[in-house]
Design a protein around this motif. Structure first.
Motif, PDB file in Angstrom:
ATOM      1  N   ARG A 144       0.392  -1.161  -0.138  1.00 32.73           N
ATOM      2  CA  ARG A 144       0.030   0.206  -0.428  1.00 32.73           C
ATOM      3  C   ARG A 144       0.839   0.908  -0.110  1.00 32.73           C
ATOM      4  O   ARG A 144       1.076   2.312  -0.772  1.00 32.73           O
ATOM      5  CB  ARG A 144      -0.735  -0.415   0.907  1.00 32.73           C
ATOM      6  N   ASN A 145       1.779   1.569   0.626  1.00 36.56           N
ATOM      7  CA  ASN A 145       2.691   2.689   0.648  1.00 36.56           C
ATOM      8  C   ASN A 145       4.372   2.489  -0.165  1.00 36.56           C
ATOM      9  O   ASN A 145       4.581   3.656   0.352  1.00 36.56           O
ATOM     10  CB  ASN A 145       2.636   2.523   2.329  1.00 36.56           C
ATOM     11  N   TYR A 181      -5.598  -3.392   4.188  1.00 33.92           N
ATOM     12  CA  TYR A 181      -5.123  -2.438   4.677  1.00 33.92           C
ATOM     13  C   TYR A 181      -3.754  -2.488   3.939  1.00 33.92           C
ATOM     14  O   TYR A 181      -2.603  -1.703   3.910  1.00 33.92           O
ATOM     15  CB  TYR A 181      -4.368  -2.793   6.019  1.00 33.92           C
ATOM     16  N   CYS A 183      -3.122  -3.677   0.719  1.00 29.27           N
ATOM     17  CA  CYS A 183      -2.984  -3.163  -0.759  1.00 29.27           C
ATOM     18  C   CYS A 183      -3.771  -2.289  -0.839  1.00 29.27           C
ATOM     19  O   CYS A 183      -5.324  -2.632  -0.720  1.00 29.27           O
ATOM     20  CB  CYS A 183      -2.701  -4.233  -1.640  1.00 29.27           C
ATOM     21  N   SER A 184      -4.061  -1.199  -2.009  1.00 29.67           N
ATOM     22  CA  SER A 184      -4.683  -0.511  -1.838  1.00 29.67           C
ATOM     23  C   SER A 184      -5.719  -0.936  -3.885  1.00 29.67           C
ATOM     24  O   SER A 184      -4.485  -1.734  -4.050  1.00 29.67           O
ATOM     25  CB  SER A 184      -3.969   0.949  -2.360  1.00 29.67           C
ATOM     26  N   ASN A 187      -3.343  -0.161  -5.793  1.00 28.69           N
ATOM     27  CA  ASN A 187      -2.272  -1.678  -6.692  1.00 28.69           C
ATOM     28  C   ASN A 187      -3.215  -2.706  -6.879  1.00 28.69           C
ATOM     29  O   ASN A 187      -2.201  -3.531  -8.430  1.00 28.69           O
ATOM     30  CB  ASN A 187      -1.816  -1.722  -4.675  1.00 28.69           C
ATOM     31  N   THR A 200      -5.982 -11.523  -2.851  1.00 27.13           N
ATOM     32  CA  THR A 200      -5.940 -10.653  -2.083  1.00 27.13           C
ATOM     33  C   THR A 200      -6.577 -11.822  -0.665  1.00 27.13           C
ATOM     34  O   THR A 200      -6.388 -12.820  -1.497  1.00 27.13           O
ATOM     35  CB  THR A 200      -7.056  -9.947  -2.073  1.00 27.13           C
TER      36      THR A 200
END
Length: 230
Positions: A144-145, A181, A183-184, A187, A200
């Protein structure tokens, strides 16, 4: 920490809402460790054998691509993440004997490490057409980040490595951790440009979106297992 807790709460509400119609759809199952350890990523060999044998007898196990050409109702896809040595020792003999299809999601940094699959073991498993190899990234990190450039490297370089080393076509990717939380949506969109199937770890049934495939984490205490072998 607060942000992560909020994501966890949202995911639980989201999966609870979606689970209302669970029995109408297929399930993609996620396994990690097949042993007598006691944790949330482990299922015992006994329970694994009971589950796979029953699903096979009911003719429910299929490859992920088969869901494009048949009814998605009640079908089950088998996947393994990381992949632990116990998969080769305790799961592979049954899978081979029953000739059921399954997906191995390999994390590059774990290959040939203690307690994980070796190159030769994977090659042996791939000699059977029922075994399909997918990517689980290079470094097994939260996506995610990280920057788009770093994500691109994780997605693309892992695919290139697997295809060259094992002489396969890698069409599937499973996000490490794989929660809302971890992976967005951004993503997932990026991964979908490289892979035909993106997985996922969101705990609910599959509804037909091959670029956002949720999976049920199967351990000794999960609801799916208890319902199947009761």
């Amino acid at each position: 920490m607060i942000r992560r807790i909020l994501f966890i709460i949202y995911q639980r509400i989201y999966t609870l809402f979606r689970s209302i119609r669970n029995d109408q759809f297929s399930h993609v199952l996620m396994f990690h460790n097949i042993s007598n350890e006691n944790n949330d990523i482990t299922i015992s060999k006994e329970n694994f054998y009971k589950l796979i044998t029953k699903l096979n007898e009911e003719k429910r196990i299929c490859k992920i691509e088969d869901l494009k050409y048949q009814s998605i109702s009640k079908s089950v896809v088998i996947t393994f993440d990381d992949v632990f040595q116990s998969v080769y020792v305790n799961a592979y003999p049954l899978l081979k004997r029953l000739q059921v299809p399954y997906l191995l999601f390999l994390n590059i940094k774990m290959l040939d490490k203690d307690n994980y699959l070796t190159t030769e073991q994977i090659k042996e498993m791939l000699s059977d057409s029922n075994c399909i190899l997918g990517s689980h990234s290079i470094n097994h990190i939260f996506m995610r980040n990280i920057s788009e450039e770093k994500l691109q490297l994780e997605l693309l370089n892992s695919k290139k490595f697997l295809e060259k080393k094992f002489d396969v076509i890698c069409t599937s990717f499973a996000f490490p951790y794989g929660s809302l939380y971890a992976c967005s949506k951004k993503n997932i969109i990026q991964a979908s440009k490289i892979y035909d199937y993106v997985f996922t770890t969101i705990n609910m049934s599959f509804d037909g979106d091959f670029h956002n495939i949720p999976r049920i984490n199967v351990n000794n205490n999960c609801k799916f297992l208890k319902e199947m072998i009761k």
